[in-house]
Design an enzyme around this catalytic site. Structure first.
Site, short mmCIF file in Angstrom:
data_model
loop_
_atom_site.label_atom_id
_atom_site.label_comp_id
_atom_site.label_asym_id
_atom_site.label_seq_id
_atom_site.Cartn_x
_atom_site.Cartn_y
_atom_site.Cartn_z
N ASP A 99 0.86 -1.20 0.00
CA ASP A 99 0.00 0.00 0.00
C ASP A 99 0.89 1.24 0.00
O ASP A 99 1.87 1.32 0.77
CB ASP A 99 -0.89 -0.01 1.26
CG ASP A 99 -1.98 1.03 1.18
OD1 ASP A 99 -3.11 0.66 0.79
OD2 ASP A 99 -1.70 2.21 1.50
N GLU A 122 -5.04 2.41 -3.73
CA GLU A 122 -3.58 2.46 -3.88
C GLU A 122 -2.95 1.26 -3.19
O GLU A 122 -1.84 1.29 -2.69
CB GLU A 122 -2.99 3.77 -3.38
CG GLU A 122 -3.34 4.44 -2.09
CD GLU A 122 -4.10 3.77 -0.95
OE1 GLU A 122 -5.10 3.08 -1.22
OE2 GLU A 122 -3.72 3.97 0.20
#
Ligand SMILES: Nc1nc2c(ncn2[C@@H]2O[C@H](COP(=O)(O)OP(=O)(O)OP(=O)(O)O)[C@@H](O)[C@H]2O)c(=O)[nH]1
Length: 350
Positions: A212, A255
């Site tokens: 991440d 993301e």
């Protein structure tokens, strides 16, 4: 004598009637008809031709009668014609064939010819009766149809190729994430499930790395969504460079990315996560006059038969490790051990 003439009259009348019928047919028959006499030494002579052939040869049937075939048939066609006569004489059987005859090659004329031999009592072919039909229009229509078919087939092939390309594009769109080009979440799971089942059968290692980007929201907030999109695309490029071919990588969420590594244990997965971490940290993403720098956090879990009854369970452990990496201040890698305890990647190697 008179009695004899009277007795012959019905026969003569019958013959006259029959001759009149045959002569009428001969004169009106629309196709070419020819009667050929087979002479000695393989010679052939015209016995009779009907009006269409008279017009074609430019002579009457009376003029043609008795002439050797060489004097009537144009020299160009003579060898082929003689060969057919000889074939008919040799086989003593009806013969049917197609031939091409033309004044010029651009406009060929097609003929369908049937020949029947007239055989005498000694089995010798005395005459050949032939009928030739002009089938040029049929052949031209067939050729037009063939060409039209060719055009149609070409068009169908082009459309099929275009459709195939469109289908391929659709398949690509269906399995890839539109922004990054990585596998989308659904396809990642399909491939990962397959790899997971293979691991259950083979007993080989299998690891998952959840990645991440750190504080990604800040990029969006400060530089705008388009800048955030650019970062995601660039980071996906970094992933592609660092991954092994056998690794399966997908965009898991906004993301967040997931990597499934077949035949790899936790240590190898940590090394991959470190390579990613370094590559991302080294990359400067230029957005207008701002160079954007990113870091990432990662959670690693190696498949463990004790904890991971399913792929979801294994991913869940990697996700917990990722959450822990975030909690530890980001830009770090945390590993979930087989007993589900967590440690940093450095601790794993020590
Ligand atoms: N530009 C862009 N932003 C996205 C996309 N998908 C998700 N985001 C954004 O990603 C951001 C994620 O924010 P957070 O979940 O708070 O995570 P973060 O800012 O990275 O913080 P940490 O993960 O805790 O380090 C949100 O602002 C989302 O709007 C996308 O496709 N494009």
């Amino acid at each position: 004598m008179k009695i004899l003439r009277n007795a012959q009259r019905p026969l003569v009348n019958a013959l006259r009637r029959r001759y009149a019928i045959f002569d009428g047919l001969w004169q009106r028959f629309p196709d070419n008809i020819f009667l050929i006499r087979c002479g000695d030494a393989g010679r052939f002579y015209v016995e009779a031709i009907n009006p269409p052939l008279e017009a074609m040869f430019g002579m009457t049937s009376e003029e043609a009668c008795g002439k050797p075939i060489e004097e009537v048939v144009p020299a160009d066609y003579l060898p082929a014609v003689l060969a057919r006569y000889q074939e008919c004489v040799a086989s003593r059987a009806p013969l049917s064939y197609e031939e091409i005859g033309a004044a010029d090659q651009a406009n060929p004329q097609y003929w369908l010819t049937i020949m029947v031999p007239a055989v005498d009592g000694q089995g010798r072919v005395e005459y050949i009766l032939g009928i030739s039909r002009d089938i040029t229009l049929i052949r031209q229509a067939e050729e037009t149809l063939r060409q039209a078919n060719e055009v149609l087939e070409k068009r169908v092939a082009e459309r099929t190729a275009a459709l195939e390309a469109a289908n391929q594009r659709l398949r690509e769109l269906a399995i890839h994430d539109g922004l990054t080009g990585l596998y989308n979440r659904r396809h990642f799971f399909e491939l990962a499930e397959h790899a997971f089942r293979q691991t259950l059968r083979s007993g080989f290692d299998l690891s998952v790395v959840m990645v991440d980007l750190d504080s990604f929201k800040r990029i969006n907030d400060s530089l705008g969504h388009a800048a955030g999109d650019l970062v995601l695309r660039e980071i996906a490029g970094v992933f592609r460079l660092v991954m092994r071919e056998s690794d399966i990588v997908g965009r898991y969420g906004g993301e967040e990315f997931a990597v499934l590594m077949s035949s790899a244990g936790a240590q190898e997965a940590c090394r991959l996560a470190e390579r990613l971490q370094n590559a991302v940290a080294d990359s400067r993403i230029q957005w207008r006059d701002t160079a954007i720098q990113c870091t990432l956090s990662a959670g690693v879990a190696q498949y463990s038969p004790q904890c991971d009854a399913s792929l979801d369970a294994l991913i869940e452990r990697a996700d917990v490790a990722l959450f822990e990496a975030k909690s530890r201040g980001r830009n770090c890698i945390v590993v979930s051990r087989p007993d589900t305890s967590l440690c940093s990647s450095r601790e794993l190697f020590s």
